[in-house]
Structures are given as C-alpha cells and as structure tokens.
Design a protein around this motif. Sequence first.
Motif, short mmCIF file in Angstrom:
data_model
loop_
_atom_site.label_atom_id
_atom_site.label_comp_id
_atom_site.label_asym_id
_atom_site.label_seq_id
_atom_site.Cartn_x
_atom_site.Cartn_y
_atom_site.Cartn_z
N ALA A 233 89.10 56.30 30.27
CA ALA A 233 87.62 56.82 30.50
C ALA A 233 86.52 56.39 32.38
CB ALA A 233 86.72 56.06 29.73
N GLY A 234 88.16 55.65 32.85
CA GLY A 234 87.12 54.77 33.57
C GLY A 234 87.64 55.80 34.77
N ARG A 235 88.80 56.81 34.94
CA ARG A 235 88.58 58.03 35.60
C ARG A 235 87.85 58.53 35.80
NH1 ARG A 235 95.27 58.73 34.58
NH2 ARG A 235 94.93 56.93 33.46
N VAL A 236 87.67 59.19 34.10
CA VAL A 236 86.58 59.81 33.75
C VAL A 236 85.13 59.84 34.55
CG1 VAL A 236 85.46 61.85 31.73
CG2 VAL A 236 87.65 60.95 31.78
N PHE A 237 85.19 58.95 33.38
CA PHE A 237 83.92 58.10 34.36
C PHE A 237 83.57 58.40 36.08
CE2 PHE A 237 80.83 54.53 36.12
CZ PHE A 237 79.68 54.99 35.58
N GLY A 238 84.78 58.04 37.11
CA GLY A 238 84.15 57.57 38.46
C GLY A 238 83.92 59.62 39.04
N THR A 239 85.16 60.58 38.26
CA THR A 239 85.33 61.70 38.60
C THR A 239 83.93 62.31 38.87
OG1 THR A 239 87.97 61.63 37.63
CG2 THR A 239 85.86 63.82 38.29
N VAL A 240 83.24 62.36 37.25
CA VAL A 240 81.44 62.67 36.92
C VAL A 240 80.71 61.65 38.44
CG1 VAL A 240 79.81 61.90 35.64
CG2 VAL A 240 82.42 63.14 34.88
N VAL A 241 81.06 60.59 38.16
CA VAL A 241 79.73 60.17 39.24
C VAL A 241 80.09 60.57 41.08
CG1 VAL A 241 79.23 58.18 40.90
CG2 VAL A 241 79.98 57.53 38.38
N LEU A 242 81.38 60.62 41.64
CA LEU A 242 81.27 61.62 42.44
C LEU A 242 80.65 63.31 42.86
CD1 LEU A 242 85.27 60.16 43.89
CD2 LEU A 242 82.96 60.68 45.45
N ALA A 243 81.53 63.40 41.92
CA ALA A 243 81.09 65.36 41.24
C ALA A 243 79.34 65.14 41.28
CB ALA A 243 82.15 65.97 40.25
N SER B 275 82.10 53.43 42.45
CA SER B 275 80.67 53.53 41.93
C SER B 275 79.45 53.58 42.41
CB SER B 275 80.31 53.57 40.61
OG SER B 275 81.96 54.07 39.10
N ILE B 276 79.53 52.78 43.49
CA ILE B 276 78.37 51.98 43.40
C ILE B 276 78.38 52.71 45.44
CG2 ILE B 276 77.62 49.82 44.84
CD1 ILE B 276 78.48 48.27 42.53
N LEU B 277 79.69 51.94 46.01
CA LEU B 277 79.36 52.94 47.37
C LEU B 277 79.63 54.20 46.82
CD1 LEU B 277 80.50 52.94 50.24
CD2 LEU B 277 82.79 53.62 48.82
N VAL B 278 79.23 55.17 46.59
CA VAL B 278 79.59 56.80 46.20
C VAL B 278 77.79 56.60 45.91
CG1 VAL B 278 79.87 58.64 44.39
CG2 VAL B 278 81.33 57.43 45.21
N LEU B 279 77.49 56.21 44.83
CA LEU B 279 76.15 56.22 44.61
C LEU B 279 74.94 55.58 45.61
CD1 LEU B 279 75.75 54.76 41.22
CD2 LEU B 279 75.49 57.14 42.04
N ALA B 280 75.24 55.09 46.75
CA ALA B 280 74.75 54.15 48.13
C ALA B 280 75.22 55.49 48.86
CB ALA B 280 75.64 52.99 48.31
N ALA C 170 75.09 58.47 48.02
CA ALA C 170 74.05 60.18 47.95
C ALA C 170 72.77 59.12 47.90
CB ALA C 170 74.53 59.61 46.40
N ALA C 171 72.94 58.01 47.40
CA ALA C 171 70.69 57.90 47.95
C ALA C 171 70.32 57.70 49.73
CB ALA C 171 70.54 56.30 47.41
N SER C 172 71.43 57.06 50.15
CA SER C 172 71.23 57.38 51.97
C SER C 172 71.09 58.41 52.58
CB SER C 172 71.78 56.84 52.32
OG SER C 172 73.21 57.82 52.74
N ALA C 173 71.17 59.38 51.64
CA ALA C 173 70.55 61.08 51.60
C ALA C 173 69.50 61.13 52.34
CB ALA C 173 72.19 61.51 51.25
N ARG C 174 68.85 60.19 50.94
CA ARG C 174 67.42 61.13 50.50
C ARG C 174 66.48 60.04 50.97
NH1 ARG C 174 67.02 65.02 46.39
NH2 ARG C 174 69.26 65.51 45.87
N LEU C 175 66.74 59.04 51.70
CA LEU C 175 65.75 57.83 52.99
C LEU C 175 64.84 58.31 53.22
CD1 LEU C 175 68.08 54.89 52.85
CD2 LEU C 175 66.70 55.04 51.01
N PRO C 176 63.89 58.49 53.50
CA PRO C 176 63.20 59.19 54.59
C PRO C 176 63.27 59.22 55.83
CG PRO C 176 61.90 57.11 53.55
CD PRO C 176 63.26 57.42 52.82
#
Lengths: 236, 254, 304
Positions: free
Chosen positions: B22-32, B241-246, B248-254
């Motif tokens: 479940a963790g692997r699927v979750f991580g895959t979805v987050v990354l994708a 997940s936090i690394l990936v989301l960070a 992704a978020a940095s790409a949307r910073l002004p």
Amino acid sequence: MTALVQARDVTYHYPDGTPALDTVAFTVAAGERVALLGPTGAGKSTLLQSLNGLLRPSAGAVLVGGVAVNDETVTAVRRRVGLVFQNPDDQLFLPSLLEDVAFGPLNAGASRAEAATRSHAVLEALGLAAAHDRAAHHLSGGERRLAALATVLVSQPDLLVLDEPSGDLDARSRRRLRDILAERREALLVATHDLEFVRGLCSRALVLVAGKLAWDGALDVLLADRAMMERFGLVA
Amino acid sequence: MSFRHLDRFAQVRSPVTRVPAAGRVFGTVVLALATATLPAGAWVQLGLLAAVSLALLAIAHVPLRVALARLAWPLGLVLLASLALLVVMPGEPLARLGPVAVTAQGADRFAMVMGRAMVALLPAVLLVSTTSFPELLQGLRELRVPVAVATALGLAYRLLYLTVDELERLQRAARSRHAGGGVTRRRHLITAIAAATLGRAFVRAERTHAAMLARGFRGTLPLLHAPVWTYRAVLNVAAVSILVLAVAASARLP
Amino acid sequence: MAHIPDGFLSMPVIAGTATASLAALATAARRSRAALGEREGPVLGAVTAFVFAAQMLNFPLGIGASAHLLGGALVAVLLGPWAGMLVLFAVLLVQALLFQDGGIAALGANTLNVAVLGVGSAGVTYRIGRAGLGETRGATVVAAGLAAWISTAIVGLAVAAELVLSGLVPLQPALLLVGGGHVLIGIAEAVLTGLLVDFVFRTRPALLARRTPAARGDRIRVVALAGAVVATVLVAVGFASSQPDVLETALARLASPVGSGLTAAPLAEYQSPVGGLWVAGAVGVLAAFLVAWGLTIAVQRRRP
C-alpha cells in the motif's frame, strides 16, 4: 451411532425439468469410506453437491449429523462436509496457495493468525509447505490436486467428499493422493470412474445408474461380480 | 499484450520492498501526480523528481538496463502520441517537413509533455519492478479501492491464466483444423474463439462461485495478510512524499 | 483505447476528472452489488479476465488491417453499465500500475473517459436500441454495434475535451484528430462487438438475457434521445471525413492496434485557418454530445 450423513429419498430435477436424482436413500457413518460409482451422467456430481447444500433436493432431504440441510443450517453443514471439486482450478482461485487454504477458516470467522497457522500446518502435512506463496498455475497437476484437498482439510470436516480425485493424475501423484486419503480419519465419499483407485481404499460402494441407487453394499463383492459391473456400466 | 511478465520479478529484498505494498502504491501515485502536474518550464523541478525516482530505483536494486527496457515501450507510445503536438500548434514555423511545419510553440509543448511523461513513468517502473500482482492487490485493498473491484481483480488474476490457456488451446485446435483461409474465414474463426472463451469464462465463474460457497463465502473476499508497517517504513514513505510535494510546490511559487 | 499518458493533462483537469470518476465508481459499486449480489465477485472476475485476454486477440478487418477489442460496449451488453464500469476500471487500474499503459496521474481521466462515459453511453445506447428495435437477434446485434460505435466516439470526444481543457492543443485539431479518429476506430469496435454479441446470442443467449428490457411508456423520449445522439455522431463523422487526411491517419492507426488516444501522423496544413464555421461546428458537436449525455443520465435515473 447416528448417521453422519443421511440421504432421505433425495430427488432432484434440473431447472429445465430433466430428472437427475430419483429417490436416492443411503447413510454414511462417521469414519466410513464409501466409493460412489456410476456411468457419466448418472447424477454423481449432483448428489455430491446436494450433500453440502449447494443444490437443494426437489423432494426428500439431506441430514448432516441429524440436522436437515436448509438455509439456516447450511453454513454449519458446509463446515462438516468438505467438498473437493473435480477440477482443482475451480477451487484454487486466489493469488497464492496460502490464501486459498485460509479462505475457509477466514470465512468461518477465524482470526488471521489462527487461519494462517492452520493453513501452514495443513500444507506442511501434505508436503506443500514450500509452495505456500505460489499461485496455482505454478504448481504441477498433482500438487494442484493436493492443494485443493488442503483447502477443504483445513476446516476439519467430518466427511470428505471428492469428485473424480484421480482424474488426469500421473501414476506417482495418484499413488500419493491415495496414500494420503488412506491415512485420514474423516469419513470419505469418493465419486470416481477409477475402480483401482478405490479398491482397498473404500470398503463400501454406492452405484448410481440413471439417477437411481442401483447398489449399496460391499465394494469387494461388487468388484468381484463382473456381470453386475457390466450391467451397471462400470466396465465395458 | 503480454501479461506473463507480471510473475517474473526480481524479488530482491530492499528498503523499498520492506514498505508494505500500500505504501509503495501510495508513493508511486504521489510521485506520478507531482510530476504530471508540474507547470511548463519547471525544468529544475522535473530534474529533481527524476533524481528522486532514479534514487529509489537504485535503492530497490533495479538494474538500470531493466528499468530502461521497461521504459522503452510506454515511452514509444507517448512519443507517438505527442509527435502531433509538433505540428498542430499554430505559431512560428521552425522547420518545414513537406506539407507540415514544426512550430516553436509546438516544439515547446512537445518537450514539456515528453519530459513530464518520461519522468512520470519512472515511479511506475519502480512499482512494477518491486511488486507482484498479489502484493499489488493487497495494497489496493488497503488503500480502499471498491470491494467489487478488488474482488474482481483478485479472482481475475487466476482466471486470466486459465482464460489465456483456454484461448491458446482453442486457437491451436482451430489452426490444426483450418490451415490458411481468407480474411472472412479467419474473422469468423477468431470471433468464434473469443465467444467460446467468453462462454467458458462464465461457466468457470459459476463453478468457482460454487467452490467459494462450499467453503463458506458470503460475498466478500477475506484478507489473510495484515500489512506490516514498521516505523521506519512509515518514516520512509512520509519523507519521500514530503520531499516530492515540496519540489512540486516550489514549482508553483511566484 | 484512448489511454492518456501522464504529462498531457493539467492539474485542474486531473483533479476534476478524478473527482468525477470517484463519484461515478461509488455509484457503480452500489448498483452493481444490487444487481449481481454475491455472484458479483466471480462474474466480474471472469469478465475482467476475458477483457484482458480478448485484447490479446487481433481481428482481421479485411482492409489489410486488424484491430483488437476494446470491450466497453461488450461489458455493458453482458453485465449492464454499472458492473461494466467496474470491470473496465479494474482493467485500467492494472494497465496503469503494472503495464505503464495510460498514466497513473491520468487514471482519473482515463477512467472517466473509458469506464464511465464509454461504458455508460454504450449501456444507454444498447438499452435505447433494444427498446426501439426489439429483442430479436438482428436487433440485439445492431443495438450492440451501435452502442460500441457511439461509445467509442464519445470516448474520443472526451479525450479531446480534456486535452483542450488542459490547454495543450486548440479545440479544432483536437476534435478532428482524436474525436474523428475515434469515430473511425468505433466502426471497427462496432463490427467486433456485433460479431461477438451475435455469436453469444446464438450460442449462449442466457448471458444476454440478464438485461431487463426498457419500459414502453417513454418510447418517444427514447427515440428522440437516440436521434440526438445519432445526429451528433453523424455531424462528427461529416467533419472527420471532409478532411481526407484524418481518414488516412485513422486507418493507419487501425493497422497498429496498440494505439493511444492521440494520432501520430502529422496533419497537413493546420497553420492555414479553416474559418470560424469549423470552430462553431466543432463546439456545436461537443455541446450536443454533452446535452445528449445529460439527457441519457436523466432518462436512466427514471428507469433504474
């Protein structure tokens, strides 16, 4: 001693009206080993399926441990009467062998740990311990047959019902299955065309011909009477 | 489509496989998801996410050769699909190829789509290289896909092998009886084989259902294995997940 | 079958389609359970395995090309739309996770297109077709074929709409390439589905008999709806075939059955504007489809 299973004039018609079983009556006692013989289409599989409530007789009744099989009792009945199907592929439907074996106990409310322990023990006893995490399509024909047996043995039934257990098995697997069955203490009801398989394994024989019980008596006596066997269509 | 490779995984123990499916699927979805939603021009972030995926592939001991081989086919499809982007976009022509012109805007979109597609495929390759079908099913059930879907997939796994075996048997039998024949004939033959397979699949479903009922089935497949979530596995999934989301978020910073 | 890979869709489209798919799947899970009961698992498992297996068979089309079955209309005919949606979702899920066929982030969009809209529209069309044409073998086959064609076209239009909404391609080429391509692919799907349903009707009619016939009372609405759907598809075909390159492109796609939602070959002269009429027409087609879709859902609600 009360009969383990009692068939009381079991009659069954297919939904389209074709008769399959006609007032079949017999009893099986605890620990007894019975061969169920008869030509193809005589109603053997239908009879086996009515013994654990998969099919309900159109008339008559099946009693297990003195209790009639009906909607209320069928769950308990299925725990006492274990049915091994003709084709192991129908019985092994989960991704791994262990899950297949644990399916019955889990449905009966066993905890995961208990179901796993019991399943491992049964697989160990049948020499399948190493294959527990494999899928059935990675097993040999003989292993699949034993695996199907394991899925039923794990629920500790009082009566083992087997439909053509020796079909398409090689000589060694057939021998091994027979040895395993010979050591079991459960009552056995073996439907088969393979007379050599039940010779010496079962003491009694039931013969179905065209839905009717044509013989109920000692297997040795039947096997010794060539004329009668021919009349029943058991030998050519 | 070949499905038999599903069972041929290099089942190597690694920090990745110690995470429950479940963790692997979750991580895959987050990354994708993070990769696929990067805005245009976020090349740095795309590179960082590619690095995360490649690092995970290395941690999972997936040989680069295997990963690239698994990447080739889907990437070919993406390439095929995105080539049209080069020419359908109106804009300044960069180059003319016969009647069509590659535009600057088209090339821009093409590069963006290909980049995101390629990087988003990496976590999928990681998942398929570390997770067997039964494990995946287990993971999906823990992630609460509809019970009917989990049940259907759980049974389809075994039935698929039986169905394909039956299909191949029927094809062999048909071939041995009708060598050659015209298109119409072949079409009828294949239709007949497919329909027969369908019929047998239904018959088998009925028999399997009987076998399930005989062992006390009441409509829901029971789950045998409880997932083993260690603290370390939780931390690993959370950290990635936090690394990936960070990123992704940095790409949307002004 | 129109499997959008990752990288093509924008964040709002990914989020929107995923939400819509989740809602539809939740409904489908409830309805399918009500229809199939405890037989649900085995039946869905068998059909899921069959769809996977059938996609490995190549049917010759007789024009030097071959195609494989996509299966949306077939499952709708065999299982009804709700259980059919679950089957195709199961297939898409495994294709995305284990075959890299269709993106993982795009799974919501692919589910909406192929499983929800594709199977749903096929189910409605089939029901309408049987209500209008009757329950004979010919009527069943025609209704199934029509369902396959319309549903494939709707899948194509949905893919096109998502690409346009993602700001990736302009409306017009998207509709022509993807929508038009699928109108043509739909013909192959219609033939395959029709042949299979015909065979099933002759050999195992019980498999089809599970469907309940439509009520007679709203025949008029049903016919009007069918007219609207058929008219919009005809308009879409008109657009597609007036552009000969689209035909060629789509035929080329048929020859290589493992396709994706987008067409590969370049289209001639897209830089030259084709005029406001085209854009208006294309928007009209899409709007008509959306209206038809809304109507079908409304009709379906009334006849559970």
